[in-house]
Design a protein around this motif. Structure first.
Motif, mmCIF file in Angstrom:
data_model
loop_
_atom_site.group_PDB
_atom_site.id
_atom_site.type_symbol
_atom_site.label_atom_id
_atom_site.label_comp_id
_atom_site.label_asym_id
_atom_site.label_seq_id
_atom_site.Cartn_x
_atom_site.Cartn_y
_atom_site.Cartn_z
ATOM 1 N N GLN A 39 0.898 -1.450 -0.291
ATOM 2 C CA GLN A 39 -0.027 0.299 -0.277
ATOM 3 C C GLN A 39 0.933 0.636 -0.272
ATOM 4 N N PRO A 43 1.202 3.144 -4.774
ATOM 5 C CA PRO A 43 0.271 4.010 -4.788
ATOM 6 C C PRO A 43 2.049 5.273 -4.940
ATOM 7 N N TYR A 47 2.816 7.356 -8.352
ATOM 8 C CA TYR A 47 3.272 8.748 -8.214
ATOM 9 C C TYR A 47 4.216 9.251 -9.218
#
Lengths: 300, 311
Positions: A39, A43, A47
């Motif tokens: 987690q 991401p 990004y």
């Protein structure tokens, strides 16, 4: 399992006290476990891709020969840099930009330090009004004041001199810098200064010896802000410096972009030249930035 | 005797100290440079903008110059569709940009606030576009969006979309294309500010919440978010004003085009004053922009009850 962990981590803990640390250990373990690694990394990677692809893209264009469509910059060439630095006078622009940014940094920091100190340490009659003016000036758009500013600098005969841009950048940098710095100074206990006075320092010396070193992270944050802003800002230079030998890097980039057939290689190389100083500054100040701001900036 | 000396002595240094500690003029001297600079280069221009807003002033048409009363304002509100178009676009731009930047910035800050391997490098990399200028951002995205050798070409090679697509010159794609370019640079601003504020959340609160069995979502909603509230309100407000006023990116990326599709109010004002030399009218528009910004800011601060928390 918990007992085992408690045992391995704190073997020296005496048996009776062992009951106390156990829950804390369990909690820190839980907090650690609670955010699964994927987690964070998933991401973050997505990004990072969004952040880095554009950087890679400009490097690619700057380093591969004109006309190449390869996705790796190989064979590598520095022709674009040569061209942009000499033919497109980015060498001159670079000098001008460095001058403007450094002068803005020094001027902003010194003026804001003096003002910030007054705001942090004194009560005086116009203080509230002055603070209000500082806050209100945040709403004053520099872009919309171009015309009156141009008229002022014309009257002062400063059009086409780097001084006009330095003053304009400093002025719009000042309010926030002053608010931030007065916040930093307020975080330094007044008693430290008073102690230095008792030891025979005058106010200025006490400030220099006791307060200034403690302001370092904050000043680095504020100063680098001013530098990066002045380095990056475009409109003032575009408006006040019409002489080609006086222009700055962002204006040069804009000229490259707005020509009829954009030379992409030159544009990319110019972009890299524009990016290098701020990226270096940024890499250097990054950790100060977080501490600088968390040191009571928002509390103000 | 000794006692008398001890009693007599202190007043002297105390008086001397008071004399040097609170001279009346010192604070004024200290703020003087800043105050003078701001009076000369912010206050005076602002006043002159107000003054010119009531004038017909156009250096290329001097025979028409003179007092105009509220004509400029009446013209803007009743007779200038471009004013309304650009104002609407500005509002849309600010809301979309600030909203998305806050959302992604908050998420990013929460992620890099965790402890993980490679955190320092990760932080430095994701924050790096913060330092990049609007013009450079434009340059980078002009390269990316370029129809011949930009990203669309390689997408087309892979069978997605068509060759020769230029997102910046198509009225239906220019808005999202510009938004993404500005997000790239804007998200790190929020991430940095929010991360800084996250450093001051007390760990005890989370531990207490955990004892009470609150999950991560509830901890976020009841501890993290309230703590961040003032910072979020302040940074969104500053950023909104900044996004409203900033013309670097759109000026260089799209030039306000295609077909005026991405012209913000400040860009329109700049064109009116610099290209059309209509200073009087541009000043009136600037005044309107001030009033709108000020009004929206006050309403926003009131609605968000800024500083009213029990922090």
């Amino acid at each position: 399992m918990i007992t085992k962990d408690a045992g391995t981590i704190a073997p020296a803990a005496p048996a009776p006290a062992a009951e106390e640390p156990r829950p804390t250990l369990q909690k820190t373990r839980r907090a650690w476990d609670e955010v699964p690694r994927w987690q964070i990394y998933l991401p973050l990677s997505v990004y990072l891709l969004f952040t880095l692809v554009p950087f890679y893209w400009i490097l690619l264009f700057a380093l591969r020969p004109a006309g190449s469509t390869s996705l790796v910059p190989w064979p590598m060439t520095f022709d674009h840099f040569d061209k942009v630095w000499t033919e497109r006078s980015f060498g001159t622009y670079f000098q001008n930009s460095v001058l403007i940014a450094l002068a803005t940094l020094v001027l902003t920091t010194v003026v804001a330090l003096a003002g910030g100190y007054a705001l942090a340490r004194f009560d005086f009659r116009i203080k509230r009004g002055f603070m209000l003016a500082l806050l209100c000036s945040q709403f004053v758009p520099g872009a919309l004041l171009l015309v009156p500013l141009f008229q002022i600098f014309a009257k002062l005969q400063m059009i086409n001199s780097l001084g006009s841009v330095i003053i304009a950048e400093t002025v719009f940098q000042l309010p926030l810098s002053m608010i931030l710095i007065s916040g930093f100074i307020r975080n330094v206990p007044y008693s430290l200064e008073e102690a230095a006075w008792v030891d025979g320092c005058d106010r200025f010396k006490a400030f220099r010896i006791v307060v200034l070193p403690l302001l370092r992270p904050g000043l680095i944050a504020v100063g680098s802000f001013a530098f990066v802003h002045a380095w990056n800002h475009f409109l003032f230079a575009l408006m006040f410096l019409s002489d080609q030998g006086k222009q700055t890097i962002p204006v040069g980039l804009n000229t490259l972009m707005s020509s009829d057939s954009v030379d992409l290689g030159a544009l990319a190389a110019g972009g890299i030249i524009a990016a290098v100083p701020v990226v270096i500054v940024f890499a250097f100040i990054q950790k100060w930035l977080i501490t600088g701001f968390s040191a009571g900036a928002v509390k103000g | 005797m000794a006692q008398a000396a001890a009693v007599a002595k202190p007043p002297a240094p105390a008086r001397r100290r008071r004399a040097s500690a609170t001279p009346h003029r010192l604070p004024y001297l200290l703020i003087a440079p800043a105050a003078l600079l701001m009076l000369g280069f912010i206050a005076y221009p602002v006043i002159s903008v107000f003054y010119y807003s009531l004038q017909n002033y156009n250096p290329t048409k001097p025979w028409r110059n003179g007092y105009a009363g509220f004509d400029n304002f009446v013209h803007a509100f009743t007779d200038d569709p471009q004013f309304w178009d650009t104002l609407t676009f500005s509002a849309k731009w600010v809301v979309v940009e600030v909203g998305l930047q806050l959302l992604f910035g908050l998420a990013l800050a929460l992620i890099v606030n965790q402890t993980f391997v490679g955190r320092a490098v990760g932080r430095a990399l994701v924050f790096s576009p913060w330092a990049v200028s609007g013009v450079l951002t434009s340059a980078i995205w002009v390269l990316l969006y370029n129809s011949q050798t930009g990203i669309t070409r390689y997408l087309a090679d892979a069978g997605i979309g068509q060759y020769g697509t230029s997102w910046l010159s198509d009225t239906s794609t220019v808005f999202p294309a510009a938004v993404v370019a500005d997000l790239w640079r804007g998200v790190p601003f929020f991430a940095i500010l929010i991360l800084a504020d996250l450093q001051s959340v007390s760990k005890d609160l989370y531990e207490a919440a955990e004892v009470d069995g609150a999950g991560r979502v509830r901890q976020f909603l009841h501890i993290t978010l309230p703590h961040l509230k003032d910072a979020i309100v302040l940074s969104t407000l500053l950023r909104a004003v900044w996004e409203f006023n900033n013309v670097d990116l759109l000026y260089t990326l799209t030039g306000g085009g295609p077909a005026g599709e991405t012209t913000t109010l400040p860009l329109y004002i700049a064109n009116t004053s610099v290209d059309a030399h209509n200073f009087g009218y541009a000043s009136a528009l600037t005044t309107v922009a001030f009033v709108i910004l000020l009004f929206c800011s006050i309403v926003y601060l009131r609605l968000s009850k800024f500083g009213g928390g029990d922090k």
